[in-house]
Design a protein around this motif. Sequence first.
Motif, PDB file in Angstrom:
ATOM      1  N   GLY A  68      -7.973   9.724 -20.911  1.00  0.00           N
ATOM      2  CA  GLY A  68      -6.638  10.184 -21.292  1.00  0.00           C
ATOM      3  C   GLY A  68      -5.626  10.076 -20.166  1.00  0.00           C
ATOM      4  N   ARG A  69      -6.096   9.855 -18.937  1.00  0.00           N
ATOM      5  CA  ARG A  69      -5.223   9.706 -17.771  1.00  0.00           C
ATOM      6  C   ARG A  69      -4.061  10.690 -17.767  1.00  0.00           C
ATOM      7  N   GLY A  70      -4.361  11.975 -17.755  1.00  0.00           N
ATOM      8  CA  GLY A  70      -3.276  12.946 -17.696  1.00  0.00           C
ATOM      9  C   GLY A  70      -3.789  14.336 -17.412  1.00  0.00           C
ATOM     10  N   SER A  71      -2.873  15.321 -17.459  1.00  0.00           N
ATOM     11  CA  SER A  71      -3.265  16.714 -17.303  1.00  0.00           C
ATOM     12  C   SER A  71      -4.180  17.056 -18.490  1.00  0.00           C
TER      13      SER A  71
ATOM     14  N   VAL B 175      -3.976  19.004 -20.997  1.00  0.00           N
ATOM     15  CA  VAL B 175      -3.307  19.041 -22.301  1.00  0.00           C
ATOM     16  C   VAL B 175      -3.049  17.627 -22.813  1.00  0.00           C
ATOM     17  N   ASP B 176      -2.461  16.783 -21.953  1.00  0.00           N
ATOM     18  CA  ASP B 176      -2.092  15.428 -22.385  1.00  0.00           C
ATOM     19  C   ASP B 176      -3.325  14.553 -22.589  1.00  0.00           C
ATOM     20  N   ALA B 177      -4.291  14.668 -21.683  1.00  0.00           N
ATOM     21  CA  ALA B 177      -5.463  13.802 -21.771  1.00  0.00           C
ATOM     22  C   ALA B 177      -6.246  14.086 -23.047  1.00  0.00           C
ATOM     23  N   ILE B 178      -6.457  15.363 -23.333  1.00  0.00           N
ATOM     24  CA  ILE B 178      -7.239  15.688 -24.533  1.00  0.00           C
ATOM     25  C   ILE B 178      -6.476  15.232 -25.782  1.00  0.00           C
ATOM     26  N   ARG B 179      -5.165  15.471 -25.794  1.00  0.00           N
ATOM     27  CA  ARG B 179      -4.374  15.054 -26.959  1.00  0.00           C
ATOM     28  C   ARG B 179      -4.496  13.546 -27.187  1.00  0.00           C
ATOM     29  N   ARG B 180      -4.392  12.771 -26.094  1.00  0.00           N
ATOM     30  CA  ARG B 180      -4.459  11.313 -26.260  1.00  0.00           C
ATOM     31  C   ARG B 180      -5.822  10.851 -26.754  1.00  0.00           C
ATOM     32  N   VAL B 181      -6.868  11.419 -26.143  1.00  0.00           N
ATOM     33  CA  VAL B 181      -8.214  10.975 -26.518  1.00  0.00           C
ATOM     34  C   VAL B 181      -8.503  11.339 -27.979  1.00  0.00           C
ATOM     35  N   VAL B 182      -8.069  12.542 -28.397  1.00  0.00           N
ATOM     36  CA  VAL B 182      -8.317  12.955 -29.773  1.00  0.00           C
ATOM     37  C   VAL B 182      -7.497  12.098 -30.729  1.00  0.00           C
ATOM     38  N   ASN B 183      -6.283  11.806 -30.311  1.00  0.00           N
ATOM     39  CA  ASN B 183      -5.386  10.990 -31.113  1.00  0.00           C
ATOM     40  C   ASN B 183      -5.984   9.614 -31.404  1.00  0.00           C
ATOM     41  N   GLU B 184      -6.628   9.083 -30.374  1.00  0.00           N
ATOM     42  CA  GLU B 184      -7.246   7.767 -30.494  1.00  0.00           C
ATOM     43  C   GLU B 184      -8.287   7.753 -31.617  1.00  0.00           C
TER      44      GLU B 184
ATOM     45  N   MET C  38      -5.671  -0.096 -22.927  1.00  0.00           N
ATOM     46  CA  MET C  38      -6.065   1.163 -23.569  1.00  0.00           C
ATOM     47  C   MET C  38      -5.154   1.449 -24.764  1.00  0.00           C
ATOM     48  N   THR C  39      -5.712   2.040 -25.785  1.00  0.00           N
ATOM     49  CA  THR C  39      -4.947   2.150 -27.027  1.00  0.00           C
ATOM     50  C   THR C  39      -4.385   3.543 -27.269  1.00  0.00           C
ATOM     51  N   ASN C  40      -4.693   4.489 -26.398  1.00  0.00           N
ATOM     52  CA  ASN C  40      -4.303   5.854 -26.729  1.00  0.00           C
ATOM     53  C   ASN C  40      -2.986   6.296 -26.094  1.00  0.00           C
ATOM     54  N   GLY C  41      -2.258   5.358 -25.507  1.00  0.00           N
ATOM     55  CA  GLY C  41      -0.971   5.690 -24.925  1.00  0.00           C
ATOM     56  C   GLY C  41      -1.063   6.170 -23.493  1.00  0.00           C
TER      57      GLY C  41
END
Length: 484
Positions: A72-75, A77-86, A1-4
């Motif tokens: 996003g595999r997270g809470s 806040v973290d999951a949305i941030r990662r997916v959007v970041n991707e 996965m590329t989004n961290g």
Amino acid sequence: MTNGAQPRIQWLGRWGFILAATGSAVGLGNIWKFPYITGEYGGGAFVLVYLLCIMAVGVPVMMTEIAFGRRGRGSPVDAIRRVVNESGGSRGWSLLGWMAMLCGFMVLSFYVVVAGWSFSYLWKTLVGGLSGSSVDDMAAIFAANNASPLNLGLWSTLVTVVTMLIVGKGVQAGIEKSVSWMMPGMVLMLAVLIVYGVFSGGFGDAMRFLFSFNVGSLSSEGMLAALGQAFFTLSLASGAILTYGSYLPQSASIGRTALSVALADTVVALMAGMAIFPVIFANGMNPSSGPGLIFMSLPLAFQAMPFGTLFGFLFFLMLSMAALTSSVSMIEATVSWLTDNKGMSRTKASWLAGSVLWLVSTLAMLSFNIGGDWTLAGKHFFDWLDYLTSRWMMPLGGLGMVLLAGFVLNEQSFRDELGLSRFWYMVWLFMVRYVSPLGIGLVFVDALGLVSLQIHSHWPWLLLGLIAITLLGEWVRPRLRLLP
Ligand code: PFF
């Protein structure tokens, strides 16, 4: 996965997520709230709009939330941030995650009070505290139970402590196991009550009340309530489903999973209506008696039926369990955020969240006794928590998520995650881009008094509008650059 996103613990069994998400969805919202707001908004018309909202908004939003969580595999806040970041989008979108977490927390603050009612009624069935021969007797018992802050506070505190104990232990084993026998048990109890209802003399009235779909009679307020109830009952936009989705194995089908949860939830809500309204009509009770509805009607039915004490005990046991599996899911997002970001152990995070929860829920509990006069614009603190979350925060959070998924993210990201066939993917996309946002938007402008929506007479125009906006949207979209 590329989004961290990091690998994360996952549900134990193949059914783990479905059980846990169903446990979250099926709760007081189905058995306590659905009947009483259906009663307040006049029955069938409300039920029809509610079912439309589940299909047109609830299921697509649920799929979107699960996809955010798993990718996003997270809470939240973290999951949305990662997916959007991707997709190269703005960090600001994680505000949606914050709102969802806050919403879950606010819901739980009044939910533990209602769960406390259920616990105390369970206790009353054991010690024989529910005997009375009329609706008035039952109303008096309900009022007396609320009158003492010490009594009511004890029960809501107990719910808070048990919730935090389960969350602290890690939810998988606890929830997966309990839901697998609790759900069939609940359905069985409701079936017993429905059979009783058939012979109570009120069944015909109840069925007419629930299923005479006269949409013309529904107010704007009622439509907003139906939309809010669809979000509430499916646990949407509160962090619960998204966080549970973050533990979902890659192999599970998100579409099928979301549909199963929504179906189970709807069946339980309709069964609850069919169990409760016959008792209400047979006893000449007013269906719009508000939040106390089931606590004043069902004990009467239990007293009148054979083995009533046993059934009453089992019913309140199931209701309390259903409430707990929902409570646990509401705080899971916060606990997951604290453990991931603040390096806390699960136990410590649970007790910290639980302490704040206890303070806020105590304030909500006081609305029923010494805080009886503390109102703002005619609503108590308890009512405000309910009103703000289900009428506004959930629909707005859901709207944000579908718009984000439909217009902002790279198409490839959710196409991979959802793993749908081309046809079903297009259906999902059409729902999140146009049907759900327009549905939510219309209910809002209607509630704000900007237009007056009459579904029964305006539906051809609504359909035409949907087609026009879809065509326009698909023409404009590629010409707009939403991402940097
Ligand atoms: N869906 C739950 C019910 O119907 O009782 C309530 C709920 C659970 C709301 C979890 C929000 C949530 F995050």
